[in-house]
Design a protein around this motif. Structure first.
Motif, PDB file in Angstrom:
ATOM      1  N   MET A 122       7.290  -2.198  -5.288  1.00  0.00           N
ATOM      2  CA  MET A 122       6.621  -0.898  -5.410  1.00  0.00           C
ATOM      3  C   MET A 122       5.512  -0.759  -4.363  1.00  0.00           C
ATOM      4  O   MET A 122       4.552  -0.041  -4.576  1.00  0.00           O
ATOM      5  CB  MET A 122       6.015  -0.762  -6.814  1.00  0.00           C
ATOM      6  N   SER A 123       5.640  -1.446  -3.218  1.00  0.00           N
ATOM      7  CA  SER A 123       4.540  -1.495  -2.257  1.00  0.00           C
ATOM      8  C   SER A 123       4.234  -0.156  -1.595  1.00  0.00           C
ATOM      9  O   SER A 123       3.170   0.010  -1.027  1.00  0.00           O
ATOM     10  CB  SER A 123       4.829  -2.548  -1.186  1.00  0.00           C
ATOM     11  N   ASP A 124       5.153   0.800  -1.651  1.00  0.00           N
ATOM     12  CA  ASP A 124       4.889   2.105  -1.043  1.00  0.00           C
ATOM     13  C   ASP A 124       4.494   3.159  -2.079  1.00  0.00           C
ATOM     14  O   ASP A 124       4.557   4.355  -1.804  1.00  0.00           O
ATOM     15  CB  ASP A 124       6.112   2.581  -0.251  1.00  0.00           C
ATOM     16  N   LYS A 125       4.055   2.726  -3.245  1.00  0.00           N
ATOM     17  CA  LYS A 125       3.624   3.654  -4.281  1.00  0.00           C
ATOM     18  C   LYS A 125       2.257   4.217  -3.896  1.00  0.00           C
ATOM     19  O   LYS A 125       1.328   3.490  -3.571  1.00  0.00           O
ATOM     20  CB  LYS A 125       3.541   2.941  -5.628  1.00  0.00           C
ATOM     21  N   ILE A 126       2.150   5.531  -3.928  1.00  0.00           N
ATOM     22  CA  ILE A 126       0.938   6.214  -3.487  1.00  0.00           C
ATOM     23  C   ILE A 126       0.103   6.638  -4.691  1.00  0.00           C
ATOM     24  O   ILE A 126       0.618   7.239  -5.629  1.00  0.00           O
ATOM     25  CB  ILE A 126       1.306   7.457  -2.653  1.00  0.00           C
ATOM     26  N   ASN A 127      -1.177   6.326  -4.647  1.00  0.00           N
ATOM     27  CA  ASN A 127      -2.125   6.820  -5.628  1.00  0.00           C
ATOM     28  C   ASN A 127      -2.699   8.120  -5.047  1.00  0.00           C
ATOM     29  O   ASN A 127      -3.562   8.095  -4.177  1.00  0.00           O
ATOM     30  CB  ASN A 127      -3.227   5.789  -5.866  1.00  0.00           C
ATOM     31  N   VAL A 128      -2.172   9.244  -5.502  1.00  0.00           N
ATOM     32  CA  VAL A 128      -2.527  10.554  -4.947  1.00  0.00           C
ATOM     33  C   VAL A 128      -3.986  10.898  -5.246  1.00  0.00           C
ATOM     34  O   VAL A 128      -4.668  11.510  -4.419  1.00  0.00           O
ATOM     35  CB  VAL A 128      -1.573  11.645  -5.479  1.00  0.00           C
ATOM     36  N   LEU A 129      -4.480  10.493  -6.403  1.00  0.00           N
ATOM     37  CA  LEU A 129      -5.853  10.806  -6.786  1.00  0.00           C
ATOM     38  C   LEU A 129      -6.856  10.216  -5.790  1.00  0.00           C
ATOM     39  O   LEU A 129      -7.781  10.891  -5.346  1.00  0.00           O
ATOM     40  CB  LEU A 129      -6.132  10.282  -8.198  1.00  0.00           C
ATOM     41  N   ASN A 130      -6.648   8.945  -5.416  1.00  0.00           N
ATOM     42  CA  ASN A 130      -7.562   8.270  -4.489  1.00  0.00           C
ATOM     43  C   ASN A 130      -7.064   8.281  -3.043  1.00  0.00           C
ATOM     44  O   ASN A 130      -7.741   7.757  -2.165  1.00  0.00           O
ATOM     45  CB  ASN A 130      -7.775   6.816  -4.915  1.00  0.00           C
ATOM     46  N   GLU A 131      -5.856   8.806  -2.825  1.00  0.00           N
ATOM     47  CA  GLU A 131      -5.198   8.792  -1.527  1.00  0.00           C
ATOM     48  C   GLU A 131      -5.184   7.377  -0.944  1.00  0.00           C
ATOM     49  O   GLU A 131      -5.716   7.105   0.131  1.00  0.00           O
ATOM     50  CB  GLU A 131      -5.846   9.778  -0.547  1.00  0.00           C
ATOM     51  N   THR A 132      -4.544   6.475  -1.697  1.00  0.00           N
ATOM     52  CA  THR A 132      -4.388   5.085  -1.274  1.00  0.00           C
ATOM     53  C   THR A 132      -2.958   4.642  -1.527  1.00  0.00           C
ATOM     54  O   THR A 132      -2.214   5.299  -2.248  1.00  0.00           O
ATOM     55  CB  THR A 132      -5.344   4.147  -2.042  1.00  0.00           C
ATOM     56  N   ILE A 133      -2.588   3.501  -0.931  1.00  0.00           N
ATOM     57  CA  ILE A 133      -1.284   2.887  -1.169  1.00  0.00           C
ATOM     58  C   ILE A 133      -1.509   1.704  -2.090  1.00  0.00           C
ATOM     59  O   ILE A 133      -2.340   0.831  -1.806  1.00  0.00           O
ATOM     60  CB  ILE A 133      -0.635   2.419   0.152  1.00  0.00           C
ATOM     61  N   GLU A 134      -0.782   1.663  -3.202  1.00  0.00           N
ATOM     62  CA  GLU A 134      -0.922   0.584  -4.174  1.00  0.00           C
ATOM     63  C   GLU A 134      -0.628  -0.762  -3.504  1.00  0.00           C
ATOM     64  O   GLU A 134       0.323  -0.882  -2.739  1.00  0.00           O
ATOM     65  CB  GLU A 134       0.043   0.788  -5.344  1.00  0.00           C
ATOM     66  N   GLY A 135      -1.444  -1.766  -3.791  1.00  0.00           N
ATOM     67  CA  GLY A 135      -1.231  -3.111  -3.261  1.00  0.00           C
ATOM     68  C   GLY A 135      -1.791  -3.322  -1.866  1.00  0.00           C
ATOM     69  O   GLY A 135      -1.633  -4.393  -1.286  1.00  0.00           O
ATOM     70  N   CYS A 136      -2.447  -2.324  -1.310  1.00  0.00           N
ATOM     71  CA  CYS A 136      -3.043  -2.432   0.022  1.00  0.00           C
ATOM     72  C   CYS A 136      -4.565  -2.373  -0.093  1.00  0.00           C
ATOM     73  O   CYS A 136      -5.097  -1.458  -0.719  1.00  0.00           O
ATOM     74  CB  CYS A 136      -2.558  -1.319   0.935  1.00  0.00           C
ATOM     75  N   VAL A 137      -5.239  -3.354   0.492  1.00  0.00           N
ATOM     76  CA  VAL A 137      -6.689  -3.415   0.395  1.00  0.00           C
ATOM     77  C   VAL A 137      -7.354  -3.423   1.775  1.00  0.00           C
ATOM     78  O   VAL A 137      -8.342  -2.738   1.985  1.00  0.00           O
ATOM     79  CB  VAL A 137      -7.124  -4.685  -0.380  1.00  0.00           C
ATOM     80  N   LYS A 138      -6.795  -4.175   2.710  1.00  0.00           N
ATOM     81  CA  LYS A 138      -7.404  -4.322   4.035  1.00  0.00           C
ATOM     82  C   LYS A 138      -7.136  -3.072   4.871  1.00  0.00           C
ATOM     83  O   LYS A 138      -6.044  -2.866   5.365  1.00  0.00           O
ATOM     84  CB  LYS A 138      -6.870  -5.565   4.734  1.00  0.00           C
TER      85      LYS A 138
END
Length: 136
Positions: A65-81
């Motif tokens: 599910m690495s390309d799952k988008i959190n639309v509320l925060n405009e982020t990609i799940e599992g990505c931090v750096k």
């Protein structure tokens, strides 16, 4: 089987195009040969002005599910750096210390079109690190 594969390719082509029919791709500007201990500046931008680069990441978690988008925060799940994004361009600067072929890969880019249409694209680039003067 062949017809199913063709249908999948047509679907993929359909979803990878914008409404204007122009393919959404990332362009990379970076020197292909750099000197060891020299500052390297890379720029990555979209070839389609309808889409804006919102955020870019590297070294994301590998999961289905690495390309799952959190639309509320405009982020990609599992990505931090996060990478630096300015004026719709990803700007990467680093100093290579090891000689030979190298890769800056696994860059995930969150793209946005208008209000609520999002996509995740992947990019990266290769370069060669040499000793001594580089003629460009």
């Amino acid at each position: 089987m062949v017809i199913r594969l063709i249908k999948l390719l047509i679907l993929f082509s359909f979803f990878s195009c914008s409404s204007s029919g122009k393919r959404l791709e990332l362009e990379v500007l970076v020197k292909d040969t750099v000197q060891v201990d020299e500052k390297v500046l890379a720029r990555i931008y979209s070839n389609n002005s309808d889409w804006e680069i919102i955020k870019a990441y590297f070294d994301c978690e590998e999961n289905p599910m690495s390309d799952k988008i959190n639309v509320l925060n405009e982020t990609i799940e599992g990505c931090v750096k996060e990478l630096f994004v300015r004026n719709d361009t990803i700007v990467i600067q680093f100093v290579p210390a090891k000689l030979g072929p190298a890769e800056f890969g696994n860059i995930k880019v969150l793209m946005k079109k208008k209000a609520e249409e999002y996509k995740v694209l992947e990019s990266g680039f290769n370069y060669v690190v040499v000793k001594g003067q580089v003629n460009n």
